[in-house]
Design an enzyme around this catalytic site. Structure first.
Site, PDB file in Angstrom:
ATOM      1  N   PHE A  10       2.337   8.328  -1.307  1.00 50.55           N
ATOM      2  CA  PHE A  10       1.673   7.073  -0.853  1.00 50.55           C
ATOM      3  C   PHE A  10       0.144   7.273  -1.153  1.00 50.55           C
ATOM      4  O   PHE A  10      -0.480   6.469  -1.110  1.00 50.55           O
ATOM      5  CB  PHE A  10       1.939   6.601   0.453  1.00 50.55           C
ATOM      6  CG  PHE A  10       3.328   6.335   0.754  1.00 50.55           C
ATOM      7  CD1 PHE A  10       4.238   5.872   0.028  1.00 50.55           C
ATOM      8  CD2 PHE A  10       3.445   7.032   2.222  1.00 50.55           C
ATOM      9  CE1 PHE A  10       5.528   5.907   0.416  1.00 50.55           C
ATOM     10  CE2 PHE A  10       4.855   6.716   2.510  1.00 50.55           C
ATOM     11  CZ  PHE A  10       5.793   6.336   1.680  1.00 50.55           C
ATOM     12  N   TRP A  70       0.982  -1.149   0.154  1.00 49.67           N
ATOM     13  CA  TRP A  70      -0.079  -0.017   0.085  1.00 49.67           C
ATOM     14  C   TRP A  70       0.727   1.442   0.073  1.00 49.67           C
ATOM     15  O   TRP A  70       0.708   2.278  -0.576  1.00 49.67           O
ATOM     16  CB  TRP A  70      -1.057   0.037   0.994  1.00 49.67           C
ATOM     17  CG  TRP A  70      -1.689   1.252   1.361  1.00 49.67           C
ATOM     18  CD1 TRP A  70      -2.965   1.299   0.696  1.00 49.67           C
ATOM     19  CD2 TRP A  70      -1.513   2.404   2.037  1.00 49.67           C
ATOM     20  NE1 TRP A  70      -3.467   2.706   1.331  1.00 49.67           N
ATOM     21  CE2 TRP A  70      -2.530   3.498   2.101  1.00 49.67           C
ATOM     22  CE3 TRP A  70      -0.181   2.734   2.621  1.00 49.67           C
ATOM     23  CZ2 TRP A  70      -2.433   4.582   2.410  1.00 49.67           C
ATOM     24  CZ3 TRP A  70      -0.113   4.074   3.234  1.00 49.67           C
ATOM     25  CH2 TRP A  70      -1.381   4.966   3.171  1.00 49.67           C
ATOM     26  N   HIS A  71       2.143   1.175   0.838  1.00 50.61           N
ATOM     27  CA  HIS A  71       3.030   2.294   0.840  1.00 50.61           C
ATOM     28  C   HIS A  71       3.564   2.690  -0.413  1.00 50.61           C
ATOM     29  O   HIS A  71       3.823   3.928  -0.702  1.00 50.61           O
ATOM     30  CB  HIS A  71       3.965   2.167   1.834  1.00 50.61           C
ATOM     31  CG  HIS A  71       3.351   2.387   3.277  1.00 50.61           C
ATOM     32  ND1 HIS A  71       2.882   1.242   3.823  1.00 50.61           N
ATOM     33  CD2 HIS A  71       3.451   3.254   4.142  1.00 50.61           C
ATOM     34  CE1 HIS A  71       2.476   1.718   5.070  1.00 50.61           C
ATOM     35  NE2 HIS A  71       2.757   2.714   5.160  1.00 50.61           N
ATOM     36  N   GLY A  72       3.675   2.005  -1.310  1.00 48.49           N
ATOM     37  CA  GLY A  72       4.492   2.249  -2.478  1.00 48.49           C
ATOM     38  C   GLY A  72       4.817   0.954  -3.410  1.00 48.49           C
ATOM     39  O   GLY A  72       4.851  -0.296  -2.955  1.00 48.49           O
TER      40      GLY A  72
END
Lengths: 488, 305
Positions: A488, A325-327
């Site tokens: 993000f 999800w963060h990247g």
């Protein structure tokens, strides 16, 4: 629009006074106003991406309405799938398309298959990971009959786009935030003062701590191959505080700003570096996201109501997805998986959940608590290398170089060299301000936020405001640094 | 609402007062090497050019004597990168000049790089001059104290650095705009600095070329300033090695200056023959005692020629 920009400093007071003078009385007028200023806030960055928010909002509004209307399970499921497909699909294309293609090609090449490289130029819309999760949770909660849908389109559009938390959270749940858009709003002076204090503290963390740490962190990570182990350790230590100050600073400004308009957002950070184990850390770090993953990924997978092996699997999967999800980078995937691995001993050992903050009602922690906190902090530090490094190779080499004690180096000489290459003022500021932040956060760790001084007398309060404001102006780095979590 | 407005106003007023007091104490000639020049009033007489002039021509030599020229002269020179002759510098001069006076004095320091442009600018196009986005171009207000526009746009934060610079700084912009540098002048240190500077200028000379557009701009600048007083062109002395490098880079520089001074009927003072008699801090900038000597020579030549 960035919180730490001159535009926002002009925008906020205008919107604040207009809101309370002309729009706060009637619900629809108020919500339309909030939608308009929120779209303006977002469109300041790039107005073209507004349509994504609008489409996503309308779609989930109607899906929510229709899920609620029907009792037919397959129709309800179909509607929910539509919402999930649209939101995750949009996120997948805009954020992960190139990543998955690149990984697919690399994987195919392993088996000797020649796959032509296809990449498309995609600009990642700011905040997409946040607002899609927020709208998604609305549809899921209606499907699970946890909440009822709303018929008020303006309230719903305002809920999705509410500018304080639109681009980097906290990711709010409809259950707590949506009803606030239909409540009567009256000026609540204590709430506003508290919001104002929280904004000040957020700015301190962002422009004084995070933005003065940033040049040093960048220097160390850019030159990690030539720097000795001691500097690499300082680099990751600095990054740990940079990301904390940056993101929790943003959350404080967001929550404080919402309070100015009479809204309560959820706490997003609760002094996470004072945690006694990794489980507690994740109860205190980016709370709105970790609870989102708990409720919508971990629990549906079976959560803790399955055997230990399956529970461990659920945890690893949840953390890995959270990393992704963060990247769109394997470094984030490893970061998430590593945190999942750290979490496992607490399942196996059935470690109890800490109900109170460390050293509750005491000034100093016990020796045991101190060691627990230090150990937790140290293992978290290792994960931050993956979070910050550009590639997996960089991350592993950084860690190997950091652990190479034979090349420990002379810390003072290296810091001197760094200040010659950079601007020594940042190191001077950090040397003073970082211990101050840690000390104040420790002393105020039982409060809702560190600058929660509403119970002090007015002289102490006003002196604190002026001192903190002066520190922000004189020690802040105003180079228009974006918030890390915007990416993000 | 009234309570909120009152408290907000009080908070902003106190914060502003504290910040303003800080600026008045610490935002001085030691805080930044340009700032003070944008806080003084409009000027009727100016010293213009690169950092050679900023350090090498001392206004007080002219102002504190019975110089025939009675007006106060102000040093408005910057650097070889920021204040080469061109539209940007001329526009900045226009913002700084007091157009109500017509008996001013304008000393224009010239050197080969001040009429040069980068090699990559093959068409010598002013749109690609390197100063096009610098502070001289962006600043709208060049005469306010404090200059909030400069502080916001160009003073690097954190502003606490002003305190440190006030204590440790080796430079100081004086109230007349002169940049005084106080650094060790022992031969070993000077030789070290010269070595660095010569290498830097070798890079400059290999990456620059003569610019007809800049020469034209110098001409336009002279013509503009002549409306407000006497104009004189000055080539300052430098280290003899630097001079040789310059002459190799642009052998016809003096002829160009003589031509342009003749066309405009202004004086051109080539002081490079003094190069062996002066001391420089780094081969390029005059040491403050030599700057005094050279400024006196300029004053003398203006008085008696």
């Amino acid at each position: 629009m960035l919180f730490n920009s001159i535009e926002f400093l002009i925008f906020l007071p205008i919107v604040f006074f207009a809101y309370w003078l002309f729009f706060s009385k009637k619900e629809d007028r108020r919500n339309i106003f909030l939608i308009a200023v929120s779209y303006l806030f977002y469109g300041w960055w790039d107005w073209r991406f507004l349509f994504l928010i609008i489409v996503s909002s309308f779609l989930d509004f109607y899906i929510g309405k229709n899920i609620n209307k029907t009792e037919n399970p397959s129709k309800r499921k179909l509607l929910l799938l539509l919402s999930i497909c649209f939101n995750i699909g949009m996120l997948g294309v805009l954020k992960y398309f190139n990543f998955f293609i690149a990984e697919f090609i690399a994987f195919s090449n392993l088996f000797g298959l020649n796959v032509n490289e296809i990449t498309i130029k995609i600009i990642l819309p700011v905040g997409i990971s946040f607002y899609t999760f927020q709208t998604l949770s609305y549809s899921i909660d209606i499907y699970k009959k946890k909440i009822k849908h709303t018929d008020n389109i303006f309230a719903f559009l305002a809920f999705v786009s509410f500018f304080p938390q639109l681009v980097a959270g906290p990711i709010e749940r409809a259950k707590s935030l949506l009803p606030q858009f239909s409540q009567k709003k009256e000026m609540n002076y204590p709430l506003m003062s508290d919001g104002f204090r929280q904004i000040l503290w957020g700015f301190f963390k962002k422009v004084v701590i995070a933005d003065n740490l940033a040049p040093n962190v960048n220097y160390i990570f850019d030159n990690y191959e030539t720097l000795p182990a001691s500097m690499l350790f300082i680099g990751i230590l600095f990054f740990a505080f940079q990301i904390y100050a940056d993101f929790s600073g943003y959350s404080d400004i967001a929550i404080g700003t919402a309070k100015l308009f009479g809204f309560n957002l959820m706490t997003n950070f609760a002094t996470p570096y004072f945690s006694r184990n990794i489980r507690e850390f994740w109860y205190r770090w980016h709370i709105s996201l970790s609870t989102w993953f708990r409720d919508y990924v971990y629990i549906p997978l079976g959560g803790s109501k399955v055997n230990k092996f399956r529970q461990a699997f659920n945890i690893i999967v949840t953390f890995t997805i959270s990393g992704l999800w963060h990247g769109a980078n394997l470094t984030f995937v490893i970061w998430g998986a590593l945190n999942g691995l750290y979490y496992l001993p607490s399942i196996v050992l059935k470690s109890k959940k800490h109900k109170n903050i460390v050293a509750y009602n005491k000034i100093f922690p016990s020796i045991k608590e101190l060691f627990q906190m230090m150990f937790t902090f140290l293992i978290v530090l290792i994960t931050w290398v993956f979070f910050r490094a550009e590639t997996l190779t960089d991350a592993f080499r950084y860690i190997l170089n950091m652990l190479n004690i034979s090349n420990f180096g002379n810390v003072f000489k290296e810091i001197y060299l760094m200040t010659r290459n950079l601007d020594y003022i940042h190191v001077v500021v950090i040397t003073i301000a970082l211990p101050v932040m840690i000390l104040l956060e420790w002393l105020q760790r039982h409060k809702k936020h560190t600058f929660d001084i509403g119970n002090y007398n007015s002289v102490s309060r006003w002196t604190s405001y002026i001192i903190l404001t002066t520190i922000i102006i004189l020690f802040g780095n105003f180079s228009n640094n974006e918030f890390i979590y915007f990416q993000f | 609402m009234k309570k909120i407005i009152f408290k907000l106003f009080l908070f902003l007023a106190i914060s502003f007062f504290v910040f303003l007091s800080y600026l008045l104490i610490f935002a001085n000639g030691k805080a930044d090497s340009y700032y003070l020049r944008f806080t003084t009033k409009k000027q009727s007489s100016l010293i213009l050019g690169s950092s050679r002039a900023a350090q090498g021509i001392i206004p007080s030599v002219f102002n504190n004597s019975n110089f025939y020229f009675s007006k106060n002269i102000y040093n408005f020179s910057f650097t070889v990168n920021d204040s080469r002759y061109g539209k940007i510098y001329l526009d900045a001069i226009k913002k700084k000049i007091d157009t109500t006076q017509t008996n001013g004095l304008f000393i224009l320091e010239v050197n080969p790089l001040s009429i040069s442009t980068g090699l990559q600018n093959i068409d010598d196009n002013p749109d690609f001059f390197r100063e096009n986005n610098n502070f001289l171009h962006c600043l709208k207000n060049m005469s306010s104290n404090p200059n909030f526009e400069y502080l916001y746009k160009f003073m690097p934060s954190p502003y606490a650095r002003m305190v440190i610079y006030n204590i440790l700084s080796k430079f100081e912009i004086k109230s007349d705009g002169w940049l005084e540098i106080s650094i060790p002048m022992d031969s070993a240190t000077c030789e070290f600095r010269k070595k660095i500077k010569f290498n830097k200028y070798l890079d400059y000379f290999s990456s620059n070329m003569f610019s007809q557009n800049r020469l034209n701009s110098l001409d336009v600048t002279i013509k503009y300033l002549m409306k407000y007083g006497k104009v004189v062109l000055v080539r300052l002395p430098v280290d003899t090695i630097m001079l040789k490098m310059e002459d190799t880079y642009m052998p016809t520089f003096n002829e160009k200056m003589i031509d342009i001074s003749k066309i405009n009927n202004v004086q051109y003072l080539d002081l490079t023959p003094m190069s062996k008699d002066v001391l420089t801090t780094d081969g390029n900038h005059l040491w403050k005692e030599s700057a005094k000597l050279v400024s006196n020579v300029i004053k003398y030549k203006l008085e008696y020629n």
